[in-house]
Enzyme design. Structure first.
Site, PDB file in Angstrom:
ATOM      1  N   SER A 133      23.057 -17.258 -42.370  1.00 34.50           N
ATOM      2  CA  SER A 133      21.819 -17.072 -43.137  1.00 34.50           C
ATOM      3  C   SER A 133      21.256 -15.672 -42.940  1.00 34.50           C
ATOM      4  O   SER A 133      20.809 -15.021 -43.902  1.00 34.50           O
ATOM      5  CB  SER A 133      20.775 -18.124 -42.738  1.00 34.50           C
ATOM      6  OG  SER A 133      20.467 -18.051 -41.358  1.00 34.50           O
ATOM      7  N   ASP A 177      19.068 -12.625 -34.796  1.00 32.45           N
ATOM      8  CA  ASP A 177      20.138 -12.676 -35.787  1.00 32.45           C
ATOM      9  C   ASP A 177      20.078 -11.494 -36.751  1.00 32.45           C
ATOM     10  O   ASP A 177      21.082 -10.841 -37.024  1.00 32.45           O
ATOM     11  CB  ASP A 177      20.069 -13.989 -36.564  1.00 32.45           C
ATOM     12  CG  ASP A 177      20.259 -15.200 -35.671  1.00 32.45           C
ATOM     13  OD1 ASP A 177      20.693 -15.026 -34.519  1.00 32.45           O
ATOM     14  OD2 ASP A 177      19.953 -16.317 -36.124  1.00 32.45           O
TER      15      ASP A 177
END
Length: 386
Positions: A133, A177
């Site tokens: 994602s 991330d």
């Protein structure tokens, strides 16, 4: 000159975009997934992390439109296109995979009144704890920046991508991330202080040491927006509040957590959650110190394994499938192994001798039922392909 793999990936994405939209894209951008060497659930607690970028990326082919609409299509989700007016973008609309790129575009829709067409393609395994994602968000953020001529530096790209995940999709992640996807460089691990956002590239030449970092997909997928990730974050915030600190990583060591043990079940849970965060932050420092000193990287193996035990027992985000992969990898000769990512499924990582990759891979496939694995080479961060 771009690597051949980038050239080929850009050509495939451009061809698919042209077939879908009837015209060539204005460019193709890519952003990688990541695997975290050490440092899970420390990012939103003000701690340190040590990820590397994967060679696997998400690619975004994009072009501006003149009809005020955002049109999204994905090679990984055939038949699940999204076509929505920019004025109708709200958290949750569009949903599913399309929410991640839509969350990026929503932040700049006043600057792109004509709309955008986006085709995404990629090979970062979704739901495997490898930040597919974030790779999607960062590829789209980079495309939007370049197409609109925005003055966004690396921190801006990270923030735009994270807001898409936090505010539009509703997954309460930290900056690990997105930072890894944007900032990582080939041949290095990224040592990031999430509190002040300072970072350094730490050389990580596993091949030169006769080692390999093996990522094993447990076969159990997860979803940060739906899993217990948000509950763990709330527990960390409550533990910090009870301790009178802004963030758990303000606590210098596990001895400073004793006040959480108030004799109640809730206190015991908060103690375990906080103990993982504080000891995990110390594990990051230990691994970085070993790598900086030029120590044989095999020495970090036991630190990785200790991190898994903490995630399993104190933070309680592992699952039996991940525990099995770790146990089998260690029994097959790995120097260290642990689950990676937010937990509740996904992947594990094992540090193995290069000549033992096939043996460990076969063992986890046969005895842990996890047939999908690959060696990770620390790779480059987000970039324009064409």
């Amino acid at each position: 000159m771009s690597p051949p793999a980038d050239v080929e990936a850009a050509a495939r994405a451009a061809e698919a975009f042209t077939a879908r939209f009837g015209a060539a894209p204005e460019g193709v951008w890519a952003a990688p997934g990541r695997v975290n060497v050490i440092g899970e659930h420390t990012d939103y607690n003000g701690g340190h992390v040590l990820p590397v970028a994967l060679p696997h990326t998400v690619r975004a082919a994009a072009a501006r439109r003149d009809d005020g609409r955002l049109v999204l299509t994905s090679a990984q989700h055939p038949g699940a296109d999204a076509d929505v007016a920019l004025t109708d973008l709200v958290p949750g609309t569009p949903g599913g995979w399309a929410g991640y790129p839509a969350g990026v575009v929503d932040q700049v829709r006043a600057q792109v009144p004509g709309g955008l067409g986006l085709l995404v393609d990629g090979d970062v395994p979704a739901g495997s704890g490898l930040s597919s994602s974030a790779a999607l968000e960062c590829a789209v953020a980079l495309a939007v920046r370049d197409l609109l001529g925005l003055d966004w530096g690396p921190d801006d790209l990270v923030d735009v991508a994270r807001r898409a995940e936090n505010d539009f999709v509703g997954a309460p992640t930290g900056i690990l991330d997105q930072s890894a996807s944007v900032l990582c460089t080939a041949g290095h691990a990224l040592h990031l202080d999430t509190r002040d956002r300072t970072w350094e590239q730490v050389p990580l030449d596993l091949e030169g040491a006769g080692l390999a970092l093996l990522v094993v997909d447990s076969g159990t997928t997860h979803d940060h927006a739906e899993s217990g990730y948000g509950e763990r974050r709330r527990q960390c915030e409550e533990a910090a509040r009870r301790l009178g600190v802004g963030l758990l990583c303000d606590v210098p060591d596990a001895a400073g957590l004793a006040a959480l043990d108030d004799g109640t079940d809730e206190g015991a849970v908060l103690l375990r959650r906080a103990r993982h965060v504080v000891t995990e932050d110390a594990r990051v420092a230990e691994v970085v110190a070993l790598l900086r000193a030029g120590t044989d990287p095999r020495a970090i193996g036991p630190v990785l394994t200790a991190g898994h035990a903490s995630l399993r027992d104190d933070f309680e985000v592992s699952v039996p499938e991940l525990d099995a992969v770790v146990e089998v990898a260690l029994a097959a000769g790995a120097h260290g192994a642990r689950m990676v990512g937010g937990g509740f499924g996904g992947s594990a990582v094992a540090l193995v001798d290069a000549d033992a990759v096939d043996r460990v891979t076969a063992a986890v496939a046969e005895r842990a039922g996890a047939p999908r694995s690959h060696v990770v080479v620390p790779s480059a961060g987000a970039r324009r392909l064409s």
